[in-house]
Motif scaffolding. Structure first.
Motif, PDB file in Angstrom:
ATOM      1  N   PRO A 164       0.846  -1.195   0.000  1.00 50.21           N
ATOM      2  CA  PRO A 164       0.000   0.000   0.000  1.00 50.21           C
ATOM      3  C   PRO A 164       0.880   1.243   0.000  1.00 50.21           C
ATOM      4  CG  PRO A 164       0.065  -0.989   2.191  1.00 50.21           C
ATOM      5  CD  PRO A 164       0.826  -1.906   1.282  1.00 50.21           C
ATOM      6  N   ALA A 221       0.288   5.488  -0.069  1.00 44.86           N
ATOM      7  CA  ALA A 221      -0.601   6.644  -0.141  1.00 44.86           C
ATOM      8  C   ALA A 221      -0.219   7.495  -1.341  1.00 44.86           C
ATOM      9  CB  ALA A 221      -0.482   7.454   1.153  1.00 44.86           C
ATOM     10  N   GLN A 237      -6.881  -0.917   3.010  1.00 46.80           N
ATOM     11  CA  GLN A 237      -6.146  -0.643   4.245  1.00 46.80           C
ATOM     12  C   GLN A 237      -6.776   0.509   5.025  1.00 46.80           C
ATOM     13  OE1 GLN A 237      -2.198   1.275   4.681  1.00 46.80           O
ATOM     14  NE2 GLN A 237      -1.504  -0.675   5.501  1.00 46.80           N
ATOM     15  N   LYS A 259      -0.356  -4.693   9.159  1.00 48.58           N
ATOM     16  CA  LYS A 259       0.974  -4.389   8.602  1.00 48.58           C
ATOM     17  C   LYS A 259       1.713  -3.526   9.606  1.00 48.58           C
ATOM     18  CE  LYS A 259       3.145  -2.474   4.416  1.00 48.58           C
ATOM     19  NZ  LYS A 259       3.583  -1.111   4.760  1.00 48.58           N
ATOM     20  N   ASN A 275       8.451  -7.670   3.853  1.00 44.90           N
ATOM     21  CA  ASN A 275       8.475  -6.417   3.082  1.00 44.90           C
ATOM     22  C   ASN A 275       9.723  -5.599   3.412  1.00 44.90           C
ATOM     23  OD1 ASN A 275       7.074  -3.244   3.611  1.00 44.90           O
ATOM     24  ND2 ASN A 275       7.387  -4.046   1.572  1.00 44.90           N
ATOM     25  N   ASP A 298      12.727  -3.481   0.591  1.00 39.77           N
ATOM     26  CA  ASP A 298      13.868  -3.539  -0.339  1.00 39.77           C
ATOM     27  C   ASP A 298      13.809  -4.674  -1.355  1.00 39.77           C
ATOM     28  OD1 ASP A 298      14.792  -1.390   1.066  1.00 39.77           O
ATOM     29  OD2 ASP A 298      16.381  -2.473   2.123  1.00 39.77           O
ATOM     30  N   ARG A 331       8.520   0.455  -3.250  1.00 34.42           N
ATOM     31  CA  ARG A 331       9.087   1.521  -4.076  1.00 34.42           C
ATOM     32  C   ARG A 331       9.661   1.053  -5.403  1.00 34.42           C
ATOM     33  NH1 ARG A 331      12.835   3.418   0.465  1.00 34.42           N
ATOM     34  NH2 ARG A 331      12.605   1.162   0.786  1.00 34.42           N
TER      35      ARG A 331
END
Ligand SMILES: Cc1cc2nc3c(=O)[nH]c(=O)nc-3n(C[C@H](O)[C@H](O)[C@H](O)COP(=O)(O)O)c2cc1C
Length: 320
Positions: A14, A16, A68, A137, A198, A200, A223
């Motif tokens: 997720p 934003a 979420q 999360k 989660n 990298d 990312r």
């Protein structure tokens, strides 16, 4: 099939301002991978704030979407969970990892890692309010002096969470430094519910490494997906078959960019859609020839047709 009915072991993180309906449409068109919303604030959903309502409303999307929620009040979480259930969520994820000051100062996001009793009440209240799966999360901990991911994971499990996602950084780290995968492994060893790792993961091979080394049940990509919507399916495909699909060429990037732009303008209207497209466009072309000048020119544009012309003109030079 991965676990709990998810079609893949690979999850979109997720984000934003990024993981909106246009983005999910793009990802779904690329192939497999589990899709998620942006975070939606529980009190804003209850007030039917248009922006938050739009984030949470996934009724018309033809694939499962995890929605979420973020907030700090168990009763409001229960109300929001009911609304989100009616708005078509496949499952509900509770954000207990957001490091942003505005959220943390409101005792929400990663601040809940410092208040296990309240976090437990929130999880329990949410589960009671919906027949959907409820996941959490969270992070490695608040800071280096308060690393409590294992204890927090056990609390989530005892409170009834269906699965958990662990981001291997502390709140104090934000998004800096290297994610600690060992803590993800420690969490995996400590609980029986599925664990998604989660932090990298930027290639199909890295996803495989986390799955093999730490025996997690799923992986989540954040990312590395920016400007690279193909990565979710490429990772899923590699894990399924061992085959590395080729990276998109310039013509495929141009087509994707135009499609994304159209979706944004259709969804948000021309003015907002164009504004939102700027960051995405920058990510798509970031390592391409003369990208800086292209971005500067793009930023000045306000209409879909001018944007299309510039994109086509830029790629004509690249593809030539
Ligand atoms: C711009 C941005 C927005 C984010 N928004 C959210 C969010 O709404 N909810 C959430 O749980 N995490 C959010 N995150 C964190 C990501 O989901 C993920 O945990 C983090 O980026 C680490 O994964 P990565 O190293 O693969 O990027 C956000 C991260 C970024 C960079």
């Amino acid at each position: 099939m991965a676990f709990l009915g998810f079609e893949s072991k690979v999850f979109m993180a997720p984000m934003a301002g990024i993981t909106d309906a246009p983005w999910r449409t793009i990802l779904a068109a690329c192939g497999a991978g589990n899709l998620i919303s942006e975070m939606a604030a529980i009190n804003a959903i209850q007030r039917k704030n248009p922006k938050s309502w739009q984030i949470a409303n996934v009724k018309d999307e033809p694939y499962p979407v995890v929605v979420q929620l973020v907030g700090n009040n168990p009763e409001l979480f229960a109300d929001a969970a009911k609304l989100v259930t009616d708005l078509g969520a496949y499952s509900i994820d509770i954000n207990m990892g957001c490091p942003v000051k505005k959220i943390v100062n409101n005792h929400a996001g990663s601040a809940l890692m410092c208040d296990l009793p309240l976090a437990a009440q929130i999880i329990e209240a949410t589960i009671k309010a919906t027949p959907l799966k409820v996941s959490v999360k969270f992070r490695k901990g608040w800071d280096n002096e308060h690393i409590n991911a294992v204890e927090f994971a056990k609390m989530c499990e005892n409170s009834g969470a269906s699965y958990i996602t662990v981001h291997g950084r502390t709140r104090a780290q934000g998004y800096a430094g290297v994610a600690d995968w060992n803590i993800i492994g420690e969490v995996k060893s400590a609980v029986k519910i599925p664990v998604v790792g989660n932090g990298d993961i930027d290639s199909p091979q890295k996803a495989e490494q986390m799955l093999q080394q730490y025996e997690v049940d799923g992986v989540m990509l954040g990312r590395a997906m920016l400007g690279n919507p193909w990565l979710l399916h490429r990772t899923h495909h590699y894990l399924q078959t061992g085959e590395i699909l080729s990276e998109p060429n310039a013509s495929q990037i141009r087509q994707m960019l135009l499609k994304h732009l159209h979706l944004l303008v259709n969804y948000y209207g021309e003015h907002s859609g164009m504004a939102i497209s700027r960051k995405h466009i920058g990510w798509y072309v970031k390592s391409m020839y003369d990208a800086k000048r292209f971005r500067e020119q793009y930023t000045k544009l306000n209409t879909l047709s001018a944007a299309q012309d510039l994109i086509n003109e830029y790629f004509l030079r690249i593809e030539a």
